[in-house]
Design a protein around this motif. Structure first.
Motif, PDB file in Angstrom:
ATOM      1  N   ASP A   9      42.182  54.020  25.292  1.00 18.55           N
ATOM      2  CA  ASP A   9      43.458  54.311  24.641  1.00 18.55           C
ATOM      3  C   ASP A   9      43.535  53.755  23.219  1.00 18.55           C
ATOM      4  N   SER A  10      42.499  53.023  22.780  1.00 21.62           N
ATOM      5  CA  SER A  10      42.514  52.445  21.435  1.00 21.62           C
ATOM      6  C   SER A  10      42.344  53.542  20.384  1.00 21.62           C
ATOM      7  N   SER A  11      42.728  53.227  19.166  1.00 26.22           N
ATOM      8  CA  SER A  11      42.658  54.213  18.082  1.00 26.22           C
ATOM      9  C   SER A  11      41.223  54.674  17.829  1.00 26.22           C
ATOM     10  N   PHE A  12      40.237  53.828  18.090  1.00 28.30           N
ATOM     11  CA  PHE A  12      38.833  54.196  17.877  1.00 28.30           C
ATOM     12  C   PHE A  12      38.487  55.466  18.654  1.00 28.30           C
ATOM     13  N   PHE A  13      38.923  55.510  19.913  1.00 24.12           N
ATOM     14  CA  PHE A  13      38.608  56.655  20.774  1.00 24.12           C
ATOM     15  C   PHE A  13      39.623  57.788  20.610  1.00 24.12           C
ATOM     16  N   ARG A  14      40.891  57.455  20.412  1.00 19.56           N
ATOM     17  CA  ARG A  14      41.897  58.502  20.190  1.00 19.56           C
ATOM     18  C   ARG A  14      41.580  59.310  18.931  1.00 19.56           C
ATOM     19  N   GLU A  15      41.103  58.624  17.875  1.00 20.77           N
ATOM     20  CA  GLU A  15      40.773  59.292  16.609  1.00 20.77           C
ATOM     21  C   GLU A  15      39.365  59.892  16.610  1.00 20.77           C
ATOM     22  N   LYS A  16      38.640  59.699  17.729  1.00 16.27           N
ATOM     23  CA  LYS A  16      37.283  60.245  17.879  1.00 16.27           C
ATOM     24  C   LYS A  16      36.374  59.860  16.712  1.00 16.27           C
ATOM     25  N   ARG A  17      36.400  58.565  16.354  1.00 17.03           N
ATOM     26  CA  ARG A  17      35.545  58.063  15.266  1.00 17.03           C
ATOM     27  C   ARG A  17      34.075  58.170  15.645  1.00 17.03           C
ATOM     28  N   ALA A  18      33.796  58.018  16.924  1.00 19.01           N
ATOM     29  CA  ALA A  18      32.445  58.170  17.465  1.00 19.01           C
ATOM     30  C   ALA A  18      32.602  58.357  18.971  1.00 19.01           C
ATOM     31  N   ALA A  19      31.554  58.886  19.618  1.00 18.98           N
ATOM     32  CA  ALA A  19      31.620  59.114  21.066  1.00 18.98           C
ATOM     33  C   ALA A  19      31.652  57.794  21.835  1.00 18.98           C
ATOM     34  N   SER A  20      31.030  56.766  21.247  1.00 23.60           N
ATOM     35  CA  SER A  20      30.989  55.463  21.905  1.00 23.60           C
ATOM     36  C   SER A  20      30.853  54.377  20.844  1.00 23.60           C
TER      37      SER A  20
END
Length: 150
Positions: A9-20
């Motif tokens: 749920d963090s912005s890193f994953f919500r914004e799809k900055r990278a797959a992992s």
């Protein structure tokens, strides 16, 4: 043991900055490139790694703990809107080291800027710090989940 915990749920994953998040091996490799020739990285206190393209800051080492990660998440949640606390995207344990993945806060350290600041600028910073310390001191934790020491 080696493990990784991410916060989807963090912005890193919500914004799809990278797959992992980058693996600990990738972080160590990036850190090796930032050290000057002949420089040695202490496994206990390696310098943190910044990945500006991902808005990512990774603190790691033998003395970084999962409890530190949990405490930062808790403090950010409790002080949202009152004190800026970097967002935690996840953590990993690998080869006796803990990796804390968080949002990169852009800017210069206060220690670099302070000598060139005017007195009114310094007084403004002091007022902001006073407000932050008051907010930290106002925190109360559950007795069964003590993140912060005395």
């Amino acid at each position: 043991s080696n493990s990784m915990e991410t916060f989807p749920d963090s912005s890193f994953f919500r914004e799809k900055r990278a797959a992992s998040l980058p693996t600990p091996a990738e972080i160590r490799a990036l850190n090796g490139k930032t050290i000057k020739e002949g420089g040695k990285i202490s496994p206990d206190w390696p310098p943190p790694v910044k990945i500006e393209a991902l808005g990512l800051f990774v603190k790691y080492g033998a003395f970084v703990t999962v409890t530190e990660c949990q405490t930062q998440v808790w403090i950010r949640e409790k002080l949202q809107g009152r004190v800026d606390v970097p967002e935690v995207f996840g953590w990993a344990r690998d080869q006796g080291q803990t990796f804390l993945y968080m949002s990169l806060v852009d800017g210069d350290p206060l220690s670099q800027r302070w000598p060139d600041m005017t007195t009114p600028e310094r007084l403004t910073i002091c007022a902001e710090l006073r407000s932050a310390v008051s907010a930290w001191r106002s925190l109360r934790q559950d007795e069964d989940t003590p993140y912060v020491g005395q």
